[in-house]
Design an enzyme around this catalytic site. Structure first.
Site, PDB file in Angstrom:
ATOM      1  N   PRO A  44       6.273  44.412  -7.973  1.00 37.09           N
ATOM      2  CG  PRO A  44       7.401  44.715  -9.991  1.00 37.09           C
ATOM      3  CD  PRO A  44       6.297  43.926  -9.358  1.00 37.09           C
ATOM      4  CG  ASP A  45       8.041  50.615  -4.701  1.00 38.45           C
ATOM      5  OD1 ASP A  45       7.326  51.368  -5.377  1.00 38.45           O
ATOM      6  OD2 ASP A  45       8.612  50.958  -3.662  1.00 38.45           O
ATOM      7  CG  PHE A  46       5.965  51.758 -10.493  1.00 37.93           C
ATOM      8  CD1 PHE A  46       6.112  51.526 -11.845  1.00 37.93           C
ATOM      9  CD2 PHE A  46       4.812  51.337  -9.874  1.00 37.93           C
ATOM     10  CE1 PHE A  46       5.119  50.894 -12.566  1.00 37.93           C
ATOM     11  CE2 PHE A  46       3.810  50.706 -10.592  1.00 37.93           C
ATOM     12  CZ  PHE A  46       3.965  50.489 -11.938  1.00 37.93           C
ATOM     13  NE  ARG A  47       8.664  57.850  -8.639  1.00 43.01           N
ATOM     14  CZ  ARG A  47       7.434  57.780  -9.106  1.00 43.01           C
ATOM     15  NH1 ARG A  47       6.571  56.958  -8.548  1.00 43.01           N
ATOM     16  NH2 ARG A  47       7.056  58.513 -10.138  1.00 43.01           N
ATOM     17  CG  ASN A  83      -0.967  49.478  -4.157  1.00 41.16           C
ATOM     18  OD1 ASN A  83      -0.086  50.320  -4.334  1.00 41.16           O
ATOM     19  ND2 ASN A  83      -1.072  48.764  -3.062  1.00 41.16           N
ATOM     20  CG  ASP A 114      -2.134  45.427  -6.735  1.00 41.55           C
ATOM     21  OD1 ASP A 114      -3.187  45.427  -6.088  1.00 41.55           O
ATOM     22  OD2 ASP A 114      -1.044  45.820  -6.260  1.00 41.55           O
ATOM     23  CG  HIS A 146      -2.588  56.275  -8.816  1.00 43.82           C
ATOM     24  ND1 HIS A 146      -1.470  56.011  -8.083  1.00 43.82           N
ATOM     25  CD2 HIS A 146      -2.866  57.580  -8.602  1.00 43.82           C
ATOM     26  CE1 HIS A 146      -1.079  57.106  -7.449  1.00 43.82           C
ATOM     27  NE2 HIS A 146      -1.922  58.074  -7.743  1.00 43.82           N
TER      28      HIS A 146
END
Ligand code: ZN
Length: 253
Positions: free
Chosen positions: A37-40, A105, A107, A122
């Site tokens: 999922p996207d955060f925002r 990302n 992940d 990040h």
């Protein structure tokens, strides 16, 4: 519509072929088809978890709270699989059409798809770091702890709390990754922004750096971005459809 996507994919590859040095910059949109999922976004993580979950002060105040969400929400990242967008980006590198992938990302899916030169702005959920002595741990160790006992994972050596090797709010971005990313952005003829709205620093800045140094910006994103106004080309398509066409064309090269 299909013809339109095909035409765009062809044009995109022509742009890459005529460039000597290009990089791809990716955001959350690349991983949502893999179930991350996207955060925002509309169905973003922040609808299910507290917005301050990645606040560094909160983490140290109450690491147990963090790890509760971590266990519930983030361990599943590990079982996510790269999708056609990650795969095609890896093929582009293999074919020498791009030189690097810079990603927001966390992940690790670009690496799992086979991309070699990946810069993670990040950090990554694939490893953990001791907040006291800096020792790095693989995710297997932490997962084992979290599965066996429901506590905060600690360093075997010094007892310090382990933290996912990602950038929390209130923390500086990894300097090495940032320096590398800027160097790449400066030298590139083409910056390809994929699945990012280009509003968050430093991702929004990198394509600007490329354009300021005489390069071109190509945006592939469904919906508006913060840099549409300086883009050489903007492809407003669903990423999986667009990259499926790119992949078909690549197979013929
Ligand atoms: Zn330690």
């Amino acid at each position: 519509m299909k013809e339109e996507v095909k035409k765009a994919a062809k044009e995109f590859l022509e742009t890459l072929k005529s460039a000597e040095n290009s990089y791809v910059l990716t955001g959350a949109g690349v991983s949502t088809p893999s179930g991350i999922p996207d955060f925002r976004g509309k169905n973003g993580l922040y609808k299910a978890i507290p917005v301050d979950i990645f606040d560094i002060d909160k983490f140290f105040e109450d690491p147990e709270r963090y790890y509760k969400f971590h266990k519930e929400r983030f361990l599943s990242f590990k079982s996510a699989k790269p999708n056609i967008v990650h795969e095609t980006i890896a093929r582009l590198e293999e074919k020498g059409l791009i030189n690097a992938v810079i990603t927001q990302n966390i992940d690790g899916l670009h690496q799992r798809a086979g991309s070699k030169n990946v810069i993670e702005l990040h950090g990554s959920m694939d490893n953990y770091v001791c907040t006291k002595c800096g020792r790095v741990y693989g995710s297997e160790y932490v997962e084992k702890v979290l599965m066996e006992k429901e506590i905060v994972p600690k360093c075997e050596k010094c007892g310090g709390i382990l933290k996912p090797n990602i950038v929390f709010f209130g923390e500086a971005l990894p300097e090495m990754a940032l320096t590398k990313a800027y160097a790449i952005a400066e030298e590139a003829d083409v910056s390809i922004a994929v699945g990012t709205s280009l509003v968050v620093y430093p991702a929004a800045l990198l394509p600007k750096v490329t354009v300021e140094h005489g390069g071109k910006l190509v945006i592939i994103n469904m919906g508006e971005t913060g840099l549409d106004n300086i883009a050489y080309k903007k492809y407003n398509f669903e990423l999986t459809k667009f990259f499926n066409e790119v992949k078909n064309l690549l197979e013929a090269i």
